[in-house]
Design an enzyme around this catalytic site. Sequence first.
Site, PDB file in Angstrom:
ATOM      1  N   THR A  20      45.590  46.087  34.607  1.00  0.00           N
ATOM      2  CA  THR A  20      45.900  46.841  35.824  1.00  0.00           C
ATOM      3  C   THR A  20      47.405  47.083  35.846  1.00  0.00           C
ATOM      4  OG1 THR A  20      46.314  44.854  37.101  1.00  0.00           O
ATOM      5  CG2 THR A  20      44.042  45.672  37.107  1.00  0.00           C
ATOM      6  N   LEU A  21      47.858  47.768  36.905  1.00  0.00           N
ATOM      7  CA  LEU A  21      49.292  47.983  37.084  1.00  0.00           C
ATOM      8  C   LEU A  21      50.048  46.651  37.082  1.00  0.00           C
ATOM      9  CD1 LEU A  21      51.449  50.180  37.687  1.00  0.00           C
ATOM     10  CD2 LEU A  21      51.005  49.776  40.122  1.00  0.00           C
ATOM     11  N   TYR A  61      53.380  32.671  33.731  1.00  0.00           N
ATOM     12  CA  TYR A  61      52.811  33.012  35.050  1.00  0.00           C
ATOM     13  C   TYR A  61      53.650  32.332  36.143  1.00  0.00           C
ATOM     14  CZ  TYR A  61      49.222  34.578  38.343  1.00  0.00           C
ATOM     15  OH  TYR A  61      48.544  35.193  39.371  1.00  0.00           O
ATOM     16  N   ALA A 101      55.671  38.832  42.527  1.00  0.00           N
ATOM     17  CA  ALA A 101      56.824  37.966  42.283  1.00  0.00           C
ATOM     18  C   ALA A 101      57.872  38.837  41.589  1.00  0.00           C
ATOM     19  CB  ALA A 101      56.442  36.783  41.404  1.00  0.00           C
ATOM     20  N   ASP A 108      53.100  47.110  54.545  1.00  0.00           N
ATOM     21  CA  ASP A 108      53.775  46.199  53.618  1.00  0.00           C
ATOM     22  C   ASP A 108      53.618  44.813  54.238  1.00  0.00           C
ATOM     23  OD1 ASP A 108      55.765  44.481  52.473  1.00  0.00           O
ATOM     24  OD2 ASP A 108      56.778  46.256  51.691  1.00  0.00           O
ATOM     25  N   LYS A 167      49.544  31.136  43.775  1.00  0.00           N
ATOM     26  CA  LYS A 167      48.070  31.226  43.781  1.00  0.00           C
ATOM     27  C   LYS A 167      47.450  29.897  44.200  1.00  0.00           C
ATOM     28  CE  LYS A 167      47.198  35.532  42.450  1.00  0.00           C
ATOM     29  NZ  LYS A 167      46.800  36.540  43.465  1.00  0.00           N
ATOM     30  N   GLY A 222      45.342  46.451  48.952  1.00  0.00           N
ATOM     31  CA  GLY A 222      45.751  46.253  47.563  1.00  0.00           C
ATOM     32  C   GLY A 222      45.363  47.328  46.577  1.00  0.00           C
ATOM     33  N   ILE A 258      46.425  41.363  46.652  1.00  0.00           N
ATOM     34  CA  ILE A 258      47.867  41.593  46.683  1.00  0.00           C
ATOM     35  C   ILE A 258      48.579  40.417  46.026  1.00  0.00           C
ATOM     36  CG2 ILE A 258      49.846  41.561  48.277  1.00  0.00           C
ATOM     37  CD1 ILE A 258      48.149  43.144  50.253  1.00  0.00           C
ATOM     38  N   SER A 260      43.174  49.442  39.997  1.00  0.00           N
ATOM     39  CA  SER A 260      43.331  48.268  40.867  1.00  0.00           C
ATOM     40  C   SER A 260      41.999  47.553  41.065  1.00  0.00           C
ATOM     41  CB  SER A 260      43.849  48.694  42.240  1.00  0.00           C
ATOM     42  OG  SER A 260      45.160  49.206  42.147  1.00  0.00           O
ATOM     43  N   ILE A 261      42.063  46.236  41.038  1.00  0.00           N
ATOM     44  CA  ILE A 261      40.880  45.432  41.335  1.00  0.00           C
ATOM     45  C   ILE A 261      40.370  45.769  42.733  1.00  0.00           C
ATOM     46  CG2 ILE A 261      40.106  43.070  41.791  1.00  0.00           C
ATOM     47  CD1 ILE A 261      42.016  42.213  39.435  1.00  0.00           C
TER      48      ILE A 261
HETATM   49  P1  NAD Z   1      47.505  46.143  41.249  1.00  0.00           P
HETATM   50  O1  NAD Z   1      48.925  46.347  40.893  1.00  0.00           O
HETATM   51  O2  NAD Z   1      46.589  47.281  41.117  1.00  0.00           O
HETATM   52  O3  NAD Z   1      47.397  45.549  42.726  1.00  0.00           O
HETATM   53  C1  NAD Z   1      48.402  44.774  43.330  1.00  0.00           C
HETATM   54  C2  NAD Z   1      48.574  45.319  44.727  1.00  0.00           C
HETATM   55  O4  NAD Z   1      49.482  44.510  45.472  1.00  0.00           O
HETATM   56  C3  NAD Z   1      49.123  46.743  44.750  1.00  0.00           C
HETATM   57  O5  NAD Z   1      48.228  47.585  45.423  1.00  0.00           O
HETATM   58  C4  NAD Z   1      50.410  46.610  45.520  1.00  0.00           C
HETATM   59  O6  NAD Z   1      50.666  47.736  46.320  1.00  0.00           O
HETATM   60  C5  NAD Z   1      50.113  45.386  46.356  1.00  0.00           C
HETATM   61  N1  NAD Z   1      51.322  44.786  46.928  1.00  0.00           N
HETATM   62  C6  NAD Z   1      52.347  44.164  46.289  1.00  0.00           C
HETATM   63  N2  NAD Z   1      53.299  43.829  47.165  1.00  0.00           N
HETATM   64  C7  NAD Z   1      52.870  44.223  48.388  1.00  0.00           C
HETATM   65  C8  NAD Z   1      53.412  44.182  49.694  1.00  0.00           C
HETATM   66  N3  NAD Z   1      54.631  43.644  49.940  1.00  0.00           N
HETATM   67  N4  NAD Z   1      52.687  44.689  50.727  1.00  0.00           N
HETATM   68  C9  NAD Z   1      51.479  45.255  50.499  1.00  0.00           C
HETATM   69  N5  NAD Z   1      50.923  45.329  49.284  1.00  0.00           N
HETATM   70  C10 NAD Z   1      51.603  44.825  48.236  1.00  0.00           C
HETATM   71  O7  NAD Z   1      47.021  44.909  40.329  1.00  0.00           O
HETATM   72  P2  NAD Z   1      45.673  44.040  40.349  1.00  0.00           P
HETATM   73  O8  NAD Z   1      45.606  43.410  39.020  1.00  0.00           O
HETATM   74  O9  NAD Z   1      44.540  44.848  40.849  1.00  0.00           O
HETATM   75  O10 NAD Z   1      46.042  42.880  41.387  1.00  0.00           O
HETATM   76  C11 NAD Z   1      45.260  42.625  42.545  1.00  0.00           C
HETATM   77  C12 NAD Z   1      45.057  41.129  42.744  1.00  0.00           C
HETATM   78  O11 NAD Z   1      44.294  40.596  41.681  1.00  0.00           O
HETATM   79  C13 NAD Z   1      46.345  40.302  42.791  1.00  0.00           C
HETATM   80  O12 NAD Z   1      46.201  39.300  43.784  1.00  0.00           O
HETATM   81  C14 NAD Z   1      46.371  39.672  41.418  1.00  0.00           C
HETATM   82  O13 NAD Z   1      47.094  38.463  41.406  1.00  0.00           O
HETATM   83  C15 NAD Z   1      44.899  39.431  41.217  1.00  0.00           C
HETATM   84  N6  NAD Z   1      44.487  39.164  39.829  1.00  0.00           N
HETATM   85  C16 NAD Z   1      44.788  40.054  38.840  1.00  0.00           C
HETATM   86  C17 NAD Z   1      44.386  39.782  37.522  1.00  0.00           C
HETATM   87  C18 NAD Z   1      44.732  40.707  36.392  1.00  0.00           C
HETATM   88  O14 NAD Z   1      44.670  40.282  35.228  1.00  0.00           O
HETATM   89  N7  NAD Z   1      45.044  41.973  36.650  1.00  0.00           N
HETATM   90  C19 NAD Z   1      43.662  38.600  37.246  1.00  0.00           C
HETATM   91  C20 NAD Z   1      43.363  37.733  38.290  1.00  0.00           C
HETATM   92  C21 NAD Z   1      43.783  38.017  39.584  1.00  0.00           C
HETATM   93  O1  0WE Z   2      48.502  37.948  39.299  1.00  0.00           O
HETATM   94  C1  0WE Z   2      48.781  38.544  38.284  1.00  0.00           C
HETATM   95  C2  0WE Z   2      50.046  39.379  38.194  1.00  0.00           C
HETATM   96  C3  0WE Z   2      50.670  39.630  39.530  1.00  0.00           C
HETATM   97  C4  0WE Z   2      52.057  40.195  39.454  1.00  0.00           C
HETATM   98  C5  0WE Z   2      52.454  41.157  38.537  1.00  0.00           C
HETATM   99  C6  0WE Z   2      53.758  41.646  38.561  1.00  0.00           C
HETATM  100  C7  0WE Z   2      54.269  42.637  37.545  1.00  0.00           C
HETATM  101  C8  0WE Z   2      55.401  43.464  38.110  1.00  0.00           C
HETATM  102  C9  0WE Z   2      52.979  39.727  40.365  1.00  0.00           C
HETATM  103  N1  0WE Z   2      54.241  40.184  40.410  1.00  0.00           N
HETATM  104  C10 0WE Z   2      54.642  41.133  39.533  1.00  0.00           C
HETATM  105  N2  0WE Z   2      55.933  41.576  39.603  1.00  0.00           N
HETATM  106  C11 0WE Z   2      56.377  42.644  38.918  1.00  0.00           C
HETATM  107  O2  0WE Z   2      57.555  43.001  38.992  1.00  0.00           O
HETATM  108  N3  0WE Z   2      47.937  38.421  37.195  1.00  0.00           N
HETATM  109  C12 0WE Z   2      46.860  37.480  37.255  1.00  0.00           C
HETATM  110  C13 0WE Z   2      48.137  39.151  35.914  1.00  0.00           C
HETATM  111  C14 0WE Z   2      48.974  38.306  35.020  1.00  0.00           C
HETATM  112  O3  0WE Z   2      50.317  38.297  35.137  1.00  0.00           O
HETATM  113  C15 0WE Z   2      50.819  37.397  34.201  1.00  0.00           C
HETATM  114  C16 0WE Z   2      49.752  36.825  33.510  1.00  0.00           C
HETATM  115  C17 0WE Z   2      48.572  37.402  34.042  1.00  0.00           C
HETATM  116  C18 0WE Z   2      47.167  37.095  33.647  1.00  0.00           C
HETATM  117  C19 0WE Z   2      52.128  37.040  33.924  1.00  0.00           C
HETATM  118  C20 0WE Z   2      52.377  36.099  32.934  1.00  0.00           C
HETATM  119  C21 0WE Z   2      51.326  35.521  32.241  1.00  0.00           C
HETATM  120  C22 0WE Z   2      50.005  35.881  32.519  1.00  0.00           C
END
Ligand code: NAD
Ligand code: 0WE
Length: 258
Positions: free
Chosen positions: A196-197, A158, A98, A67, A165, A15, A95, A21-22
């Site tokens: 993050t991204l 969300y 949606a 992937d 989740k 991920g 990872i 990235s987290i």
């Molecule tokens: P990020 O975009 O840096 O990481 C998401 C990762 O998912 C990317 O590295 C992407 O390559 C990978 N990914 C997506 N589809 C994939 C696939 N088909 N195969 C392999 N890899 C795939 O964003 P992030 O915020 O670091 O997200 C990491 C995790 O943390 C996610 O599970 C997200 O739901 C969770 N999370 C994020 C937040 C937030 O606010 N950013 C809060 C709570 C939980």
């Molecule tokens: O898990 C997430 C986001 C994960 C995510 C982000 C994207 C953006 C780009 C999954 N799929 C996609 N698809 C894309 O095309 N989070 C916890 C961050 C997040 O996302 C939200 C939140 C929060 C918090 C979306 C709506 C409302 C709150």
Amino acid sequence: MTQPVLEGKVGVVFGVANKRSIAWAIAQAWAAAGARLIFNYQGERLKENVEELTTAFGEKTPLFPCDVSNDAEIKNFFEKVRGETDHVDLLLHSIAFAPKEALEGDFVSTTREAFRVAHDISAYSLVALAREAEPLMTNGGSILAMTYYGSEKVVPHYNVMGVAKASLEASARYLAYDLGRKKIRVNCISAGPVQTLAARGISGFSQMLKHYQERAPLKRSCDTSELGAAGVFLASDGAAAITGQVIYVDGGYQIMGM
Ligand code: NAD
Ligand code: 0WE
């Protein structure tokens, strides 16, 4: 001097997309605690990013494509892992995906395809990766997945990610039950919102951070280094009796009722 808590451990990290990235924060914390790491990258587009980041650990950190929507890529990835190490101790699942449209309108509009994709990539993949990692976790292990509060309460927009989740967290519990007999623990970290991204381009995201600054007991969400520290704890022998749990790293937001 006491030795670092993850000294000699081997971790597999899924991920990392970029430095925000987290997964990268947890990887850095695992490495600082003494772990040796192997990374995936999702497609050639992200290979260079991961390659560049991991040079921080020295020249030849192994990284292989995977992937998680593709069974053959998962198989190949772990075949490559077996070429690097005879065992694995730690696995990070960070990872989620949606289709963008599914995170915009109403949940009731979620298509069959968006529902399928979100669950496949964000929840089923944990089961698939755990199954591949299990035979390599010969000294027990720690599996960690990232989740979010939208699994248990409605966070507008969300949507299907919240449902995915919930599935991820339930999957972690069933995996914890199955794999417990091999001393493999499975836990989730529920992070508060972080930039993050995956969070970028989500409309109203800065209002969400502001909301945590107003409402959370600690008056803020979390930063990625705190997710790293929690990740080290859950991976360490200090958490040897903790499995199937969701640990909140969210400034305390989850306890609030109003
Ligand atoms: P990020 O975009 O840096 O990481 C998401 C990762 O998912 C990317 O590295 C992407 O390559 C990978 N990914 C997506 N589809 C994939 C696939 N088909 N195969 C392999 N890899 C795939 O964003 P992030 O915020 O670091 O997200 C990491 C995790 O943390 C996610 O599970 C997200 O739901 C969770 N999370 C994020 C937040 C937030 O606010 N950013 C809060 C709570 C939980
Ligand atoms: O898990 C997430 C986001 C994960 C995510 C982000 C994207 C953006 C780009 C999954 N799929 C996609 N698809 C894309 O095309 N989070 C916890 C961050 C997040 O996302 C939200 C939140 C929060 C918090 C979306 C709506 C409302 C709150």
